[in-house]
Design a protein around this motif. Structure first.
Motif, mmCIF file in Angstrom:
data_model
loop_
_atom_site.group_PDB
_atom_site.id
_atom_site.type_symbol
_atom_site.label_atom_id
_atom_site.label_comp_id
_atom_site.label_asym_id
_atom_site.label_seq_id
_atom_site.Cartn_x
_atom_site.Cartn_y
_atom_site.Cartn_z
ATOM 1 N N ASN A 111 3.101 4.110 3.136
ATOM 2 C CA ASN A 111 2.676 5.488 3.401
ATOM 3 C C ASN A 111 3.902 6.387 3.431
ATOM 4 O O ASN A 111 4.903 6.053 4.061
ATOM 5 N N TRP A 112 3.781 7.544 2.777
ATOM 6 C CA TRP A 112 4.871 8.532 2.755
ATOM 7 C C TRP A 112 4.556 9.631 3.754
ATOM 8 O O TRP A 112 3.484 10.233 3.714
ATOM 9 N N SER A 113 5.499 9.947 4.664
ATOM 10 C CA SER A 113 5.366 11.090 5.579
ATOM 11 C C SER A 113 5.814 12.362 4.875
ATOM 12 O O SER A 113 5.216 13.421 5.043
ATOM 13 N N TYR B 105 1.563 -2.221 3.088
ATOM 14 C CA TYR B 105 0.919 -0.926 3.226
ATOM 15 C C TYR B 105 2.018 0.126 3.224
ATOM 16 O O TYR B 105 2.856 0.163 4.117
ATOM 17 N N VAL C 101 9.405 7.017 4.327
ATOM 18 C CA VAL C 101 8.354 6.087 3.931
ATOM 19 C C VAL C 101 8.137 5.074 5.043
ATOM 20 O O VAL C 101 9.072 4.702 5.753
ATOM 21 N N SER C 102 6.907 4.643 5.192
ATOM 22 C CA SER C 102 6.560 3.608 6.157
ATOM 23 C C SER C 102 5.981 2.427 5.387
ATOM 24 O O SER C 102 5.025 2.587 4.623
ATOM 25 N N SER D 256 6.520 8.895 -3.932
ATOM 26 C CA SER D 256 6.694 9.930 -2.909
ATOM 27 C C SER D 256 5.943 11.206 -3.316
ATOM 28 O O SER D 256 5.651 11.406 -4.496
ATOM 29 N N SER E 293 3.822 2.823 -4.577
ATOM 30 C CA SER E 293 3.507 4.164 -4.126
ATOM 31 C C SER E 293 4.652 5.101 -4.474
ATOM 32 O O SER E 293 5.818 4.755 -4.317
ATOM 33 N N THR F 109 9.316 2.501 9.568
ATOM 34 C CA THR F 109 9.637 3.793 8.977
ATOM 35 C C THR F 109 11.106 3.828 8.544
ATOM 36 O O THR F 109 11.996 3.470 9.311
#
Length: 132
Positions: free
Chosen positions: A105-107, A103, A112-113, A55, A53, A118
């Motif tokens: 995920n970018w906030s 998994y 990043v999580s 950013s 993923s 996090t």
């Protein structure tokens, strides 16, 4: 002992010391590489890429790998941070034992999580051994 015998002994002594020094350097080099490979080289853990993923602004990319060290250990997930706009070496930012999926995920561009952990990149890392 005459003068020529003394010179001959001195020459043999110097050659012996040189050969001994060379062998010590070879041994130290092999030992140093072995320590590097065992403790610092993560490439042997990166077996299968399972997630990737980038950013939101494209500054970083996180690649997650699953590692299976064999029958006596469980799977582990390894996260690697890649700097897209800088010429910097990638960083290992995530290592979790007994997982086989990732998994990501970018906030925002710096947060990043990975599997619910996090991290503020590039400064924070997660290693399950330090967080047990």
């Amino acid at each position: 002992m005459n003068e020529s015998e003394k010179l001959q002994c001195k020459k043999v002594y110097k050659q012996t010391l040189l050969v001994l020094l060379i062998w010590i350097l070879i041994f130290a080099g092999i030992l140093g590489y072995g320590i590097y490979w065992l403790f610092f080289d993560w490439s042997r853990f990166k077996q299968d890429l399972i997630a990737e993923s980038t950013s939101p602004q494209g500054t970083y990319t996180v690649k997650a790998y699953v590692s299976d060290a064999g029958a006596t250990t469980s799977y582990a997930v390894l996260g690697e941070l890649i700097f897209n706009h800088e010429r910097r070496k990638s960083q290992k930012i995530y290592w979790q034992y007994r997982e086989h999926e990732a998994y990501i995920n970018w906030s925002d561009d710096d947060t990043v999580s990975i599997n619910g952990v996090t991290l503020n990149v590039p400064d924070e890392t997660y290693d399950y051994r330090e967080n047990e």
